[in-house]
Design an enzyme around this catalytic site. Sequence first.
Site, PDB file in Angstrom:
ATOM      1  N   ASP A  13      -5.673   2.783  -1.866  1.00 15.77           N
ATOM      2  CA  ASP A  13      -4.477   3.488  -2.350  1.00 15.77           C
ATOM      3  C   ASP A  13      -3.256   3.286  -1.462  1.00 15.77           C
ATOM      4  O   ASP A  13      -2.402   4.166  -1.342  1.00 15.77           O
ATOM      5  CB  ASP A  13      -4.763   4.992  -2.517  1.00 15.77           C
ATOM      6  CG  ASP A  13      -5.953   5.235  -3.422  1.00 15.77           C
ATOM      7  OD1 ASP A  13      -6.129   4.457  -4.373  1.00 15.77           O
ATOM      8  OD2 ASP A  13      -6.706   6.197  -3.168  1.00 15.77           O
ATOM      9  N   LYS A  16      -1.239  -1.255  -3.353  1.00 18.00           N
ATOM     10  CA  LYS A  16      -1.481  -2.678  -3.662  1.00 18.00           C
ATOM     11  C   LYS A  16      -0.898  -3.056  -5.021  1.00 18.00           C
ATOM     12  O   LYS A  16      -0.315  -4.118  -5.182  1.00 18.00           O
ATOM     13  CB  LYS A  16      -2.997  -2.975  -3.633  1.00 18.00           C
ATOM     14  CG  LYS A  16      -3.622  -2.725  -2.270  1.00 18.00           C
ATOM     15  CD  LYS A  16      -5.131  -2.880  -2.292  1.00 18.00           C
ATOM     16  CE  LYS A  16      -5.869  -1.788  -3.045  1.00 18.00           C
ATOM     17  NZ  LYS A  16      -5.802  -0.455  -2.415  1.00 18.00           N
ATOM     18  N   GLY A  40      -7.785   2.007  -8.736  1.00 19.16           N
ATOM     19  CA  GLY A  40      -6.712   2.536  -9.577  1.00 19.16           C
ATOM     20  C   GLY A  40      -5.420   2.065  -8.953  1.00 19.16           C
ATOM     21  O   GLY A  40      -5.073   2.490  -7.857  1.00 19.16           O
ATOM     22  N   HIS A  41      -4.749   1.126  -9.593  1.00 18.78           N
ATOM     23  CA  HIS A  41      -3.534   0.528  -9.038  1.00 18.78           C
ATOM     24  C   HIS A  41      -2.349   0.928  -9.910  1.00 18.78           C
ATOM     25  O   HIS A  41      -2.338   0.662 -11.109  1.00 18.78           O
ATOM     26  CB  HIS A  41      -3.676  -1.000  -8.968  1.00 18.78           C
ATOM     27  CG  HIS A  41      -4.752  -1.440  -8.015  1.00 18.78           C
ATOM     28  ND1 HIS A  41      -5.058  -2.751  -7.769  1.00 18.78           N
ATOM     29  CD2 HIS A  41      -5.589  -0.719  -7.234  1.00 18.78           C
ATOM     30  CE1 HIS A  41      -6.035  -2.816  -6.881  1.00 18.78           C
ATOM     31  NE2 HIS A  41      -6.389  -1.594  -6.549  1.00 18.78           N
ATOM     32  N   GLN A 225      -9.593  -1.454  -3.209  1.00 16.74           N
ATOM     33  CA  GLN A 225     -10.057  -0.577  -2.127  1.00 16.74           C
ATOM     34  C   GLN A 225      -9.336  -0.937  -0.819  1.00 16.74           C
ATOM     35  O   GLN A 225      -8.231  -1.439  -0.861  1.00 16.74           O
ATOM     36  CB  GLN A 225     -11.589  -0.661  -1.956  1.00 16.74           C
ATOM     37  CG  GLN A 225     -12.389  -0.018  -3.069  1.00 16.74           C
ATOM     38  CD  GLN A 225     -12.527  -0.884  -4.307  1.00 16.74           C
ATOM     39  OE1 GLN A 225     -12.941  -2.018  -4.212  1.00 16.74           O
ATOM     40  NE2 GLN A 225     -12.185  -0.352  -5.467  1.00 16.74           N
TER      41      GLN A 225
HETATM   42  P1  GDP Z   1      -3.366   1.096  -4.800  1.00 18.59           P
HETATM   43  O1  GDP Z   1      -4.719   1.549  -5.203  1.00 18.59           O
HETATM   44  O2  GDP Z   1      -3.351   0.499  -3.428  1.00 18.59           O
HETATM   45  O3  GDP Z   1      -2.707   0.187  -5.805  1.00 18.59           O
HETATM   46  O4  GDP Z   1      -2.464   2.410  -4.702  1.00 18.59           O
HETATM   47  P2  GDP Z   1      -2.400   3.591  -5.811  1.00 18.59           P
HETATM   48  O5  GDP Z   1      -1.582   3.118  -6.945  1.00 18.59           O
HETATM   49  O6  GDP Z   1      -3.741   4.135  -6.076  1.00 18.59           O
HETATM   50  O7  GDP Z   1      -1.650   4.718  -4.977  1.00 18.59           O
HETATM   51  C1  GDP Z   1      -0.367   4.548  -4.481  1.00 18.59           C
HETATM   52  C2  GDP Z   1       0.532   5.624  -5.115  1.00 18.59           C
HETATM   53  O8  GDP Z   1       1.749   5.704  -4.407  1.00 18.59           O
HETATM   54  C3  GDP Z   1       0.932   5.286  -6.547  1.00 18.59           C
HETATM   55  O9  GDP Z   1       1.087   6.490  -7.258  1.00 18.59           O
HETATM   56  C4  GDP Z   1       2.256   4.572  -6.387  1.00 18.59           C
HETATM   57  O10 GDP Z   1       3.106   4.693  -7.531  1.00 18.59           O
HETATM   58  C5  GDP Z   1       2.841   5.317  -5.228  1.00 18.59           C
HETATM   59  N1  GDP Z   1       3.704   4.522  -4.346  1.00 18.59           N
HETATM   60  C6  GDP Z   1       3.617   3.220  -4.001  1.00 18.59           C
HETATM   61  N2  GDP Z   1       4.547   2.905  -3.078  1.00 18.59           N
HETATM   62  C7  GDP Z   1       5.246   4.038  -2.842  1.00 18.59           C
HETATM   63  C8  GDP Z   1       6.296   4.372  -1.963  1.00 18.59           C
HETATM   64  O11 GDP Z   1       6.812   3.565  -1.199  1.00 18.59           O
HETATM   65  N3  GDP Z   1       6.730   5.677  -1.974  1.00 18.59           N
HETATM   66  C9  GDP Z   1       6.190   6.628  -2.791  1.00 18.59           C
HETATM   67  N4  GDP Z   1       6.665   7.840  -2.730  1.00 18.59           N
HETATM   68  N5  GDP Z   1       5.192   6.332  -3.633  1.00 18.59           N
HETATM   69  C10 GDP Z   1       4.700   5.066  -3.642  1.00 18.59           C
HETATM   70  P1  IMO Z   2      -8.043   1.318  -4.864  1.00 10.12           P
HETATM   71  O1  IMO Z   2      -8.233  -0.127  -5.262  1.00 10.12           O
HETATM   72  C1  IMO Z   2      -9.537   4.798  -2.703  1.00 10.12           C
HETATM   73  C2  IMO Z   2     -13.884   5.228  -2.408  1.00 10.12           C
HETATM   74  C3  IMO Z   2     -14.490   6.421  -3.107  1.00 10.12           C
HETATM   75  C4  IMO Z   2     -15.662   6.686  -2.181  1.00 10.12           C
HETATM   76  C5  IMO Z   2     -16.109   5.292  -1.784  1.00 10.12           C
HETATM   77  C6  IMO Z   2     -17.270   4.748  -2.604  1.00 10.12           C
HETATM   78  O2  IMO Z   2      -7.334   2.136  -5.866  1.00 10.12           O
HETATM   79  O3  IMO Z   2      -7.456   1.380  -3.493  1.00 10.12           O
HETATM   80  P2  IMO Z   2     -17.427   3.813  -5.083  1.00 10.12           P
HETATM   81  O4  IMO Z   2     -17.121   4.452  -6.392  1.00 10.12           O
HETATM   82  O5  IMO Z   2     -16.631   2.593  -4.802  1.00 10.12           O
HETATM   83  O6  IMO Z   2     -18.885   3.576  -4.876  1.00 10.12           O
HETATM   84  O7  IMO Z   2     -17.022   4.919  -3.987  1.00 10.12           O
HETATM   85  O8  IMO Z   2     -14.984   4.466  -1.971  1.00 10.12           O
HETATM   86  N1  IMO Z   2     -13.044   4.353  -3.264  1.00 10.12           N
HETATM   87  C7  IMO Z   2     -11.714   4.326  -3.224  1.00 10.12           C
HETATM   88  N2  IMO Z   2     -10.834   5.086  -2.531  1.00 10.12           N
HETATM   89  N3  IMO Z   2      -9.080   3.798  -3.492  1.00 10.12           N
HETATM   90  C8  IMO Z   2      -9.949   2.996  -4.167  1.00 10.12           C
HETATM   91  O9  IMO Z   2      -9.545   1.912  -4.847  1.00 10.12           O
HETATM   92  C9  IMO Z   2     -11.325   3.283  -4.078  1.00 10.12           C
HETATM   93  N4  IMO Z   2     -12.424   2.735  -4.639  1.00 10.12           N
HETATM   94  C10 IMO Z   2     -13.465   3.402  -4.116  1.00 10.12           C
HETATM   95  O10 IMO Z   2     -13.602   7.500  -3.161  1.00 10.12           O
HETATM   96  O11 IMO Z   2     -15.215   7.326  -1.008  1.00 10.12           O
HETATM   97 MG    MG Z   3      -5.654   3.262  -5.952  1.00  7.64          MG
END
Ligand code: GDP
Ligand code: IMO
Ligand code: MG
Length: 429
Positions: A13, A16, A40-41, A225
């Site tokens: 998170d 990416k 979840g991206h 991840q």
């Molecule tokens: P990922 O799994 O690495 O793709 O990240 P996620 O999408 O799960 O989580 C990142 C969250 O932060 C998302 O809701 C993005 O929209 C948000 N986000 C990304 N970059 C920024 C930033 O620079 N500032 C803020 N406030 N939110 C951001």
């Molecule tokens: P993105 O790509 C954050 C965490 C789960 C748990 C551990 C194992 O959005 O960054 P799993 O279901 O993979 O067997 O769970 O890994 N986890 C993540 N945490 N972002 C993710 O993906 C994750 N994918 C798995 O919360 O701790």
């Molecule tokens: Mg994510």
Amino acid sequence: MSNVIVVGAQWGDEGKGKVVDILTEDAAMVVRFQGGNNAGHTLVVGGLKYALHLVPSGILHPGKMGLIAGGVVIDPDVLIQEIETLRARGVEVSPRNLLIGEKAHIIMPYHQALDQAREGQKGDGRIGTTGRGIGPAYEDKASRIGLRMCDLADLNFFREKAAAAMAEKNCLLSSLYGLRPVSLEEIMARAGLWAEKLKPFIGDAWAVLRAALERGDNILFEGAQGVQLDLDHGIYPFVTSSNPIAGAAATGAGVAFRDIDGVLALVKAYSTRVGSGPMPTELTDGTGEFMRKQGAEFGTTTGRPRRCGWLDAVVVRNSVALCGADHLAVTKLDVLSGLKELKIAVHYLLDGEKIDFIPADYRAVERCRPVYETLPGWEGDISGARKLDELPKAARNYLDRMYELCGAPPALVSVGPDRDQTIILHEYF
Ligand code: GDP
Ligand code: IMO
Ligand code: MG
């Protein structure tokens, strides 16, 4: 540079999705190489939000190819739903811009059931998985009893393989966990639907990647991840069942190391983690709550509140070294605005001894006390900054210190969720 791997340097998170979306502007192809729909991206473009789980994060750019390579595990129901949701919002998703690798393994309904049953039984010892069946699907892959996307081409063969794999699962589900066994007929009904909807997208992802490499196309490899969740290098057993390190692009997508020109490590300006396991800089106080609120730190996949804490330079240094990252992409810097002072963990004290690494035994990691360096904070909204010198001096100072402590310079600084809310410092392509 033409071929770049994007990885998360913390616990996932890091942003990416946002960064891959931005870099896709100048790339021809985006390849997911590991993980599954545990990811979840999130992409935000012009205020509109898109949450992706399996579809590569370049999908909003017309004319760019997205590949889901063989190293990914796919829940076909989730993928079909994702394709339909994107289409309903006017995004083109067709075999022209999405290819599903025929070698990718399928997450079966019994994988999900087992993941959830095991977690339920573990109580306090649970890993806190996403419950999506990721671990059991990778187990079957390693046990050589998995079903793959290419198996959907011959449903009779699919039935035979599913029946063989299910015998053991149903025994576990009913005898050990007291749950309803999974029905082969129900699985076959779903498999028929998966085949109908997904067959046009399934093909030889490696051949398409190879051809792109030979043409010299710019290719992005999108990690899922984060490095600290790596099955081999993360804080075991509180990890995922794949390898989010950069090296996994080689196995998951089938790309040679010599074809890789750069590695970009995504670093959130603070730390978050979803699920259980040690997190040395976690804050359970008002500051952690402030980060969760300002950063909207709730999981994209499960909606769970993310644990928040100070930036951990021990963690990021470790990830930068493991991945050979040449740059950082620093995200969510805006979230820290308003904090009087900021802390960065520079090393740990383990049983009174100074250490600079993450111990293998998670119980030792739990005993690690972070040693912090304190930096001044800044006030005000920084989401309008598009150049470094538009940031407050204290924010620039924080970035400089991140660079020094983490071992790689920033290529990009993100100051808000939207595509535009970005300071670009290094052109990758
Ligand atoms: P990922 O799994 O690495 O793709 O990240 P996620 O999408 O799960 O989580 C990142 C969250 O932060 C998302 O809701 C993005 O929209 C948000 N986000 C990304 N970059 C920024 C930033 O620079 N500032 C803020 N406030 N939110 C951001
Ligand atoms: P993105 O790509 C954050 C965490 C789960 C748990 C551990 C194992 O959005 O960054 P799993 O279901 O993979 O067997 O769970 O890994 N986890 C993540 N945490 N972002 C993710 O993906 C994750 N994918 C798995 O919360 O701790
Ligand atoms: Mg994510």
